[in-house]
Design a protein around this motif. Structure first.
Motif, PDB file in Angstrom:
ATOM      1  N   SER A  12       0.908  -1.040  -0.275  1.00 29.20           N
ATOM      2  CA  SER A  12      -0.350  -0.051   0.414  1.00 29.20           C
ATOM      3  C   SER A  12       1.066   1.102   0.160  1.00 29.20           C
ATOM      4  CB  SER A  12      -0.843   0.555   1.222  1.00 29.20           C
ATOM      5  OG  SER A  12      -1.666  -1.133   0.695  1.00 29.20           O
ATOM      6  N   LEU A  13       1.499   0.980   1.013  1.00 32.81           N
ATOM      7  CA  LEU A  13       2.470   2.284   0.724  1.00 32.81           C
ATOM      8  C   LEU A  13       3.383   2.785  -0.486  1.00 32.81           C
ATOM      9  CD1 LEU A  13       3.757   4.185   3.285  1.00 32.81           C
ATOM     10  CD2 LEU A  13       6.350   2.673   3.592  1.00 32.81           C
ATOM     11  N   VAL A  14       4.276   1.821  -0.859  1.00 30.18           N
ATOM     12  CA  VAL A  14       4.702   1.740  -2.296  1.00 30.18           C
ATOM     13  C   VAL A  14       3.800   2.095  -3.473  1.00 30.18           C
ATOM     14  CG1 VAL A  14       5.654   1.172  -4.475  1.00 30.18           C
ATOM     15  CG2 VAL A  14       5.901   0.718  -2.400  1.00 30.18           C
ATOM     16  N   LEU A  15       2.325   1.655  -3.077  1.00 28.70           N
ATOM     17  CA  LEU A  15       1.444   2.165  -4.207  1.00 28.70           C
ATOM     18  C   LEU A  15       0.710   3.671  -4.341  1.00 28.70           C
ATOM     19  CD1 LEU A  15      -0.175   0.250  -6.191  1.00 28.70           C
ATOM     20  CD2 LEU A  15      -2.172   0.040  -4.715  1.00 28.70           C
ATOM     21  N   THR A  16       1.349   3.613  -2.863  1.00 32.56           N
ATOM     22  CA  THR A  16       0.657   5.357  -2.457  1.00 32.56           C
ATOM     23  C   THR A  16       1.362   6.331  -3.603  1.00 32.56           C
ATOM     24  OG1 THR A  16       0.172   4.572   0.016  1.00 32.56           O
ATOM     25  CG2 THR A  16       0.493   7.383  -1.137  1.00 32.56           C
ATOM     26  N   ALA A  17       2.861   5.999  -3.717  1.00 33.69           N
ATOM     27  CA  ALA A  17       4.127   6.285  -4.125  1.00 33.69           C
ATOM     28  C   ALA A  17       3.734   6.476  -5.868  1.00 33.69           C
ATOM     29  CB  ALA A  17       5.276   6.137  -3.944  1.00 33.69           C
ATOM     30  N   VAL A  18       2.565   5.235  -6.640  1.00 37.45           N
ATOM     31  CA  VAL A  18       2.327   5.001  -7.125  1.00 37.45           C
ATOM     32  C   VAL A  18       1.632   6.240  -7.791  1.00 37.45           C
ATOM     33  CG1 VAL A  18       1.662   3.742  -9.538  1.00 37.45           C
ATOM     34  CG2 VAL A  18       4.254   3.281  -7.669  1.00 37.45           C
ATOM     35  N   PHE A  19       0.885   5.948  -6.850  1.00 36.95           N
ATOM     36  CA  PHE A  19      -0.741   7.176  -7.494  1.00 36.95           C
ATOM     37  C   PHE A  19       0.063   8.310  -7.708  1.00 36.95           C
ATOM     38  CE2 PHE A  19      -3.248   3.518  -5.526  1.00 36.95           C
ATOM     39  CZ  PHE A  19      -4.182   3.146  -6.802  1.00 36.95           C
ATOM     40  N   TYR A  20       0.607   8.813  -6.836  1.00 43.81           N
ATOM     41  CA  TYR A  20       0.996  10.137  -6.662  1.00 43.81           C
ATOM     42  C   TYR A  20       1.819  10.504  -7.680  1.00 43.81           C
ATOM     43  CZ  TYR A  20       2.979  14.986  -4.706  1.00 43.81           C
ATOM     44  OH  TYR A  20       3.093  16.303  -4.572  1.00 43.81           O
ATOM     45  N   ILE A  21       2.946   9.656  -7.840  1.00 46.41           N
ATOM     46  CA  ILE A  21       3.894   9.901  -9.017  1.00 46.41           C
ATOM     47  C   ILE A  21       2.742  10.215 -10.576  1.00 46.41           C
ATOM     48  CG2 ILE A  21       5.175   9.203 -11.512  1.00 46.41           C
ATOM     49  CD1 ILE A  21       6.461   7.744  -9.283  1.00 46.41           C
ATOM     50  N   LEU A  22       1.486   9.208 -10.338  1.00 49.32           N
ATOM     51  CA  LEU A  22       0.884   9.284 -11.897  1.00 49.32           C
ATOM     52  C   LEU A  22      -0.597  10.894 -11.794  1.00 49.32           C
ATOM     53  CD1 LEU A  22       0.254   4.958 -12.433  1.00 49.32           C
ATOM     54  CD2 LEU A  22       1.030   7.251 -13.879  1.00 49.32           C
TER      55      LEU A  22
END
Lengths: 231, 92
Positions: free
Chosen positions: B38-48
């Protein structure tokens, strides 16, 4: 035989789903053209709201948000009704052990900051990213920290249910006020204000504050119920 | 280009933690691995460029779900035993 029956029912259901969804034309460029432009244009020019996502979620699709809030409410109610009986005989905590003084002081220090961040996120829902659901969850996380750090941290269920019911009723009442000027459910009836102001977007700010309170109280009650369950 | 490489690295990290969560026998470590997803997914969502979704993922995925799973583990058992796996295969 049983497996065959299940497969048959699934095939029939799948056929009808395919039949219903095929006519919509998802993925065709024409499908999204008009709606997208309408949202992007009307958000800034008519509603004076900086965050397009919020304006879609609360204004253009406000009725869906009411449904979402209802789903969360029903889920929490169902879980509470399952765990309610066990919660009454809470003597000593079964799952938690007493925490050290460092954890206690740290969580006491962090708790107001977390609640403030959550309140900021849902009050500024129409200006910055975030909104009622996110802010409410952040506040519930703060209460979770306190419940884990302090053994006898009590949350009053009367206050929680009162705030939750009040927020839910106010959401629906604001929606009904939309009928006043011959409009529809959840239509804006307040002045829009200027773009990027705190008091802009009419009812969006009020509704998101209500959603924030509702989600925060629901999740806090849920965590409290789970933590105080004793077998 | 640099964003593409970053996103690919994060996606590999997500898949790696997911595999670790499935393979790991200690359920507490598995739950922490799902929190890392979930933590890494948060970063991915922020980049996108989806900060709204990133906030939701950070609050619910990292904090609430992980804690609820940990409470569940404290109420039940921490280690996945060998018998469970054998029984599962027999049932299938």
């Amino acid at each position: 035989m049983k497996k065959f029956l299940v497969l048959l029912i699934l095939a029939v259901l799948g056929y009808y789903m395919y039949d219903a969804l095929y006519g919509i034309g998802i993925g065709i460029p024409r499908f999204t053209d008009g709606v997208k432009d309408f949202y992007l244009d009307k958000t800034v020019s008519q509603l004076h709201v900086a965050n397009t996502v919020t304006s879609i979620v609360v204004n253009f699709r406000g009725f869906d948000t009411l449904g979402e809030v209802t789903v969360l409410f029903l889920a929490v109610t169902a879980l509470g009704s399952i765990l309610y009986k066990k919660r009454h005989d809470v003597g000593t905590r079964s799952i938690l052990f007493s925490s050290s003084s460092i954890v206690r002081s740290g969580s006491k220090l962090l708790f107001p900051a977390i609640v403030l961040l959550g309140a900021y996120v849902f009050i500024h829902g129409h200006l910055t990213p975030g909104g009622g659901f996110q802010g409410g969850t952040i506040i519930a996380t703060g209460f979770l920290l306190m419940l884990l750090a302090y053994e006898n941290f009590k949350v009053s269920h009367t206050v929680l249910s009162f705030v939750e019911s009040f927020a839910g009723i106010l959401f629906v009442v604001i929606g009904l006020f939309g009928f006043m000027n011959g409009g529809t459910f959840l239509q804006n009836f307040l002045p829009e204000g200027a773009l990027n102001n705190l008091f802009s977007g009419g009812v969006i700010g009020i509704i998101y504050v209500m959603v924030g309170f509702k989600v925060a109280t629901e999740l806090t009650g849920l965590i409290y119920t789970i933590l105080h369950e004793k077998d | 280009m640099i964003y593409l490489i970053l996103i690919l690295f994060l996606l590999v990290l997500i898949i790696g933690s997911a595999i670790y969560a499935v393979v790991q026998r200690d359920l507490l470590y598995a739950v922490i691995a799902t929190g890392v997803i979930s933590l890494v997914l948060t970063a991915v969502f922020y980049i996108l460029q989806a900060p709204d979704v990133a906030l939701t993922e950070a609050a619910i995925g990292v904090a609430l779900t992980t804690i609820i799973f940990i409470i569940t583990i404290r109420n039940t058992v921490r280690y996945e035993s060998d018998n469970d796996k054998k029984n599962k295969i027999k049932k299938l």
